[in-house]
Every structure is written in C-alpha cells, then in structure tokens.
Design an enzyme around this catalytic site. Sequence first.
Site, PDB file in Angstrom:
ATOM      1  CG  HIS A 211       1.663  22.384  96.508  1.00 39.46           C
ATOM      2  ND1 HIS A 211       2.312  21.170  96.600  1.00 39.46           N
ATOM      3  CD2 HIS A 211       0.415  22.170  97.002  1.00 39.46           C
ATOM      4  CE1 HIS A 211       1.496  20.266  97.120  1.00 39.46           C
ATOM      5  NE2 HIS A 211       0.335  20.839  97.381  1.00 39.46           N
ATOM      6  CG  ASP A 213      -3.017  22.077  99.663  1.00 38.74           C
ATOM      7  OD1 ASP A 213      -2.177  21.896  98.756  1.00 38.74           O
ATOM      8  OD2 ASP A 213      -3.303  21.203 100.510  1.00 38.74           O
ATOM      9  CG  HIS A 268       2.028  20.605 101.549  1.00 39.13           C
ATOM     10  ND1 HIS A 268       1.326  21.799 101.611  1.00 39.13           N
ATOM     11  CD2 HIS A 268       1.285  19.801 100.767  1.00 39.13           C
ATOM     12  CE1 HIS A 268       0.217  21.703 100.912  1.00 39.13           C
ATOM     13  NE2 HIS A 268       0.158  20.491 100.383  1.00 39.13           N
ATOM     14  NE  ARG A 278       2.561  10.422 100.450  1.00 34.07           N
ATOM     15  CZ  ARG A 278       2.337  10.633 101.754  1.00 34.07           C
ATOM     16  NH1 ARG A 278       2.888   9.848 102.667  1.00 34.07           N
ATOM     17  NH2 ARG A 278       1.566  11.632 102.139  1.00 34.07           N
TER      18      ARG A 278
HETATM   19  C1  LIG Z   1       0.084  23.745  89.092  1.00 28.97           C
HETATM   20  C2  LIG Z   1      -1.130  23.682  89.547  1.00 28.97           C
HETATM   21  C3  LIG Z   1      -1.791  22.425  90.040  1.00 28.97           C
HETATM   22  C4  LIG Z   1      -2.882  22.960  90.917  1.00 28.97           C
HETATM   23  C5  LIG Z   1      -3.351  24.105  90.071  1.00 28.97           C
HETATM   24  C6  LIG Z   1      -2.047  24.826  89.782  1.00 28.97           C
HETATM   25  O1  LIG Z   1      -2.103  25.694  88.678  1.00 28.97           O
HETATM   26  C7  LIG Z   1      -1.641  25.576  91.063  1.00 28.97           C
HETATM   27  C8  LIG Z   1      -2.275  24.945  92.330  1.00 28.97           C
HETATM   28  C9  LIG Z   1      -2.255  23.427  92.272  1.00 28.97           C
HETATM   29  C10 LIG Z   1      -3.091  22.771  93.373  1.00 28.97           C
HETATM   30  C11 LIG Z   1      -2.302  22.392  94.631  1.00 28.97           C
HETATM   31  C12 LIG Z   1      -3.272  21.784  95.643  1.00 28.97           C
HETATM   32  C13 LIG Z   1      -4.225  20.752  95.043  1.00 28.97           C
HETATM   33  O2  LIG Z   1      -3.531  19.544  94.792  1.00 28.97           O
HETATM   34  C14 LIG Z   1      -4.815  21.279  93.711  1.00 28.97           C
HETATM   35  C15 LIG Z   1      -5.909  20.334  93.192  1.00 28.97           C
HETATM   36  C16 LIG Z   1      -5.312  22.673  93.890  1.00 28.97           C
HETATM   37  O3  LIG Z   1      -6.435  23.041  94.124  1.00 28.97           O
HETATM   38  O4  LIG Z   1      -4.271  23.559  93.681  1.00 28.97           O
HETATM   39  C17 LIG Z   1      -3.675  21.531  92.743  1.00 28.97           C
HETATM   40  C18 LIG Z   1      -4.034  22.012  91.323  1.00 28.97           C
HETATM   41  C19 LIG Z   1      -4.212  20.859  90.336  1.00 28.97           C
HETATM   42  O5  LIG Z   1      -3.516  19.841  90.429  1.00 28.97           O
HETATM   43  O6  LIG Z   1      -5.047  21.021  89.447  1.00 28.97           O
HETATM   44  O1  LIG Z   2       0.039  13.202  98.167  1.00 30.38           O
HETATM   45  C1  LIG Z   2       0.336  13.780  99.213  1.00 30.38           C
HETATM   46  O2  LIG Z   2       0.702  13.206 100.214  1.00 30.38           O
HETATM   47  C2  LIG Z   2       0.201  15.301  99.253  1.00 30.38           C
HETATM   48  C3  LIG Z   2      -0.223  15.854  97.918  1.00 30.38           C
HETATM   49  C4  LIG Z   2      -0.630  17.272  97.963  1.00 30.38           C
HETATM   50  O3  LIG Z   2      -0.079  18.048  98.702  1.00 30.38           O
HETATM   51  C5  LIG Z   2      -1.696  17.735  97.083  1.00 30.38           C
HETATM   52  O4  LIG Z   2      -2.252  16.913  96.329  1.00 30.38           O
HETATM   53  O5  LIG Z   2      -2.022  18.937  97.138  1.00 30.38           O
HETATM   54 FE   LIG Z   3      -1.068  19.982  98.716  1.00 27.76          FE
END
Ligand SMILES: C=C1C[C@]23C[C@@]1(O)CC[C@H]2[C@@]12CC[C@H](O)[C@@](C)(C(=O)O1)[C@H]2[C@@H]3C(=O)O
Ligand SMILES: O=C(O)CCC(=O)C(=O)O
Ligand SMILES: [Fe+2]
Length: 337
Positions: A211, A213, A268, A278
């Site tokens: 994904h 961020d 990543h 981890r």
């Molecule tokens: C599948 C998902 C988890 C996420 C929200 C989403 O719909 C798409 C973006 C995902 C992500 C990736 C980065 C971060 O870990 C996170 C908190 C974010 O802001 O976008 C997660 C979201 C989540 O886990 O709620």
């Molecule tokens: O846990 C990690 O090392 C990365 C996780 C990550 O990419 C995320 O939480 O968005």
């Molecule tokens: Fe991430």
Amino acid sequence: MVVLSMPATNDQFSIIKNSCKSPPSYFPSNIPLIDLSKPDIKNQLVKACEEFGFFKVINHGVPIEFINKLELQAIKFFSSPLSQKEKTGPPDPFGYGNKTIGPNGDVGWVEYILLSTNSEFNYQKFASILGVNPQDIRCAVNDYVSSMKKMACEILEMLAEGLKIHPKNVFSKLIMDEKSDSLFRINHYPPYCSDEIQEFNGRNLIGFGEHTDPQIISLLRSNNTCGLQISLVDGHWISVPPDQNSFFINVGDSLQVMTNGRFKSVKHRVLANNVKSRLSMIYFGGPPLSEKIGPLPSLLMKGDQDSLYKEFTWFEYKKSAYKSRLADNRLVQFEKV
Ligand SMILES: C=C1C[C@]23C[C@@]1(O)CC[C@H]2[C@@]12CC[C@H](O)[C@@](C)(C(=O)O1)[C@H]2[C@@H]3C(=O)O
Ligand SMILES: O=C(O)CCC(=O)C(=O)O
Ligand SMILES: [Fe+2]
C-alpha cells in the site's frame, strides 16, 4: 509468544514468493541514509523523496526513554490475553485490530492499535488492561508523538527549502495545526507458527499488504526484526534492514500531490516472520480535514508544468480511501486526464 485468535488457514493469508533477503543488486545500499545532525542536508532529502519516497534517518535526537517507555507498554499490551485486547476493539477505525486491516476485507498476519493523536482520545480501556492510570498512557503516547511531530516538521521544512518554496512551513504547518488529522499506529507481527501456516517453498506470509500511506509523511520505528519492504520504481521489492536506533520516513500520497508528483509516495509492505516478532510504531502526519490538497502553485510556476492532480480536501481523500482496498491506487481518481 502471542497466539492470535482465529485458527488461521493457509488460504486466508496472502503469500508471496520472496524472502527476507533481496536480490543482491538492490540490497541495501540504495536506501538513502540521512544524518539529521549534519548541516545542509536539504538537497539529500529532496533527492531521496524524488528517487525513493523513502529514507532512513540517524542522529534524530528522539529521547530513547520515550521510545522505550512506549515500546514496553506495547509489548505488555500485546502479551495480554486476546479476550482483554479485544475489549479495546474492533477498530472503527481506532482501537485494537487483529488480522483485519481497514473496513474492506484486507487481512494480514498482524495485530495492532490505531489511535488518533487528538488530545481527546480515550485511553481508559487500554490503561485498565495495562493496569496503569489513563494519564500515564496518554503521557507516554504524547511524549512520543510530540517527538515525531517535531522531527516531521524539521524534515518537511528542509524539504520546502530544498524545493525553494516560501514560506518554508507550507507543509509543516499542516501537521502543526491543532486540527491536524494525524494518526499513530503500533503494529505487532507475531512469529507465525509453521504448524498452522505452512511455508510454501520459500514463499512468505504477508503481515501488512502492499500500500501507500495516504497522509503527508510517515515516520516509522521498529524493533530489530526484518519484514519491511519498499517497492522501487521498476517494481522490484527491496527489504529494508531493520534498525531499532533509526527512523524510516516515507512520503505519503498527499505530499506526492502537493509536489505535483515530484516526490513519490512509496509502495511498501511487511512480510511476517516465523522466528521473531516484529513491533513497529508509525506516526502518520496528516492535514486538517478541511485542508485543500493540490499541487503548490509555486512549484507549477517554476517548472512551467501542468497540474497532474485535481484539487481535493483531505476529508474527500480520506472518505474515498476508506472505500478502497489496501493495495488500490487511491490517487488515480484524482489525477487530471
Ligand atoms: C484498507 C485500508 C486500511 C487503511 C484504510 C484503507 O481503507 C486504505 C488505507 C489504509 C491505511 C494505510 C496506511 C495507514 O496504516 C492507515 C491507518 C491509513 O491511514 O491508511 C491505513 C488504514 C487503516 O488501517 O485504517
Ligand atoms: O508495520 C510496519 O512496519 C509498516 C506498517 C505500515 O506500513 C502501516 O501501518 O501503514
Ligand atoms: Fe504504511
């Protein structure tokens, strides 16, 4: 060892034909290393964000006691019985989550706590599991998050200077804003048990799927267990050697848009490990919900370049992100055709 709740079956989780090692030609010297104590690193920072959207930071100045205090509480929390941990979930989006990531069916070999860095966040349930005062846990999180904010601002201001954008707080003011929509996440990847989840001829189990961020910038610190990988522009995945004394920084989608694609929001993922657990802590610096995100006019003028993206508010982006799957490219629908 922490045992995850549901009996896991092989087909529930993604597997990837890869291992903690990377092809030698990509390993690992390419990952930019930035010494924050050195003067004049702004051009190095810009280069790292343009080429990788990712870099490692040393001499960051974050007090080790802030890191240790929080890490210790996290270890204590994840070692608690599942029935206790579940009292702080499910994540909606905040709280404890186990194996499911986001609302749209993504799964990984991970359990986590997702928090808003907003001062109103309620720590009561976490504190009662940890047997501490909610104020203690709030302080531990606040101390750590304040250091992350400080480092993020320093980096963002140097980036603005490196890009010759005025004022230099164009990016940093967004995460300093009291309405900044920033998040904090602690991920725990227990070692998977080969009896339950068989390894498939050297293929790895996915801890956290690929994904980008969505926010502006992410600051990650982990223990010394490998697993994090970044994707290069040519599609190759490289393993990031863990280093508990350093931070790993990545450009988020919003910074890619504000720089009109000059900085890359790096893809990543994390591979699970069958030997060691981890633990990672990530601060996601995001703008206020009402903030308009679009390429900065000064960058468009300088480069004489057309805007690659339509303008959107962070609220609009988040709304659409939460309808997407983890691996989706969330920016395509905001690209100009
Ligand atoms: C599948 C998902 C988890 C996420 C929200 C989403 O719909 C798409 C973006 C995902 C992500 C990736 C980065 C971060 O870990 C996170 C908190 C974010 O802001 O976008 C997660 C979201 C989540 O886990 O709620
Ligand atoms: O846990 C990690 O090392 C990365 C996780 C990550 O990419 C995320 O939480 O968005
Ligand atoms: Fe991430």
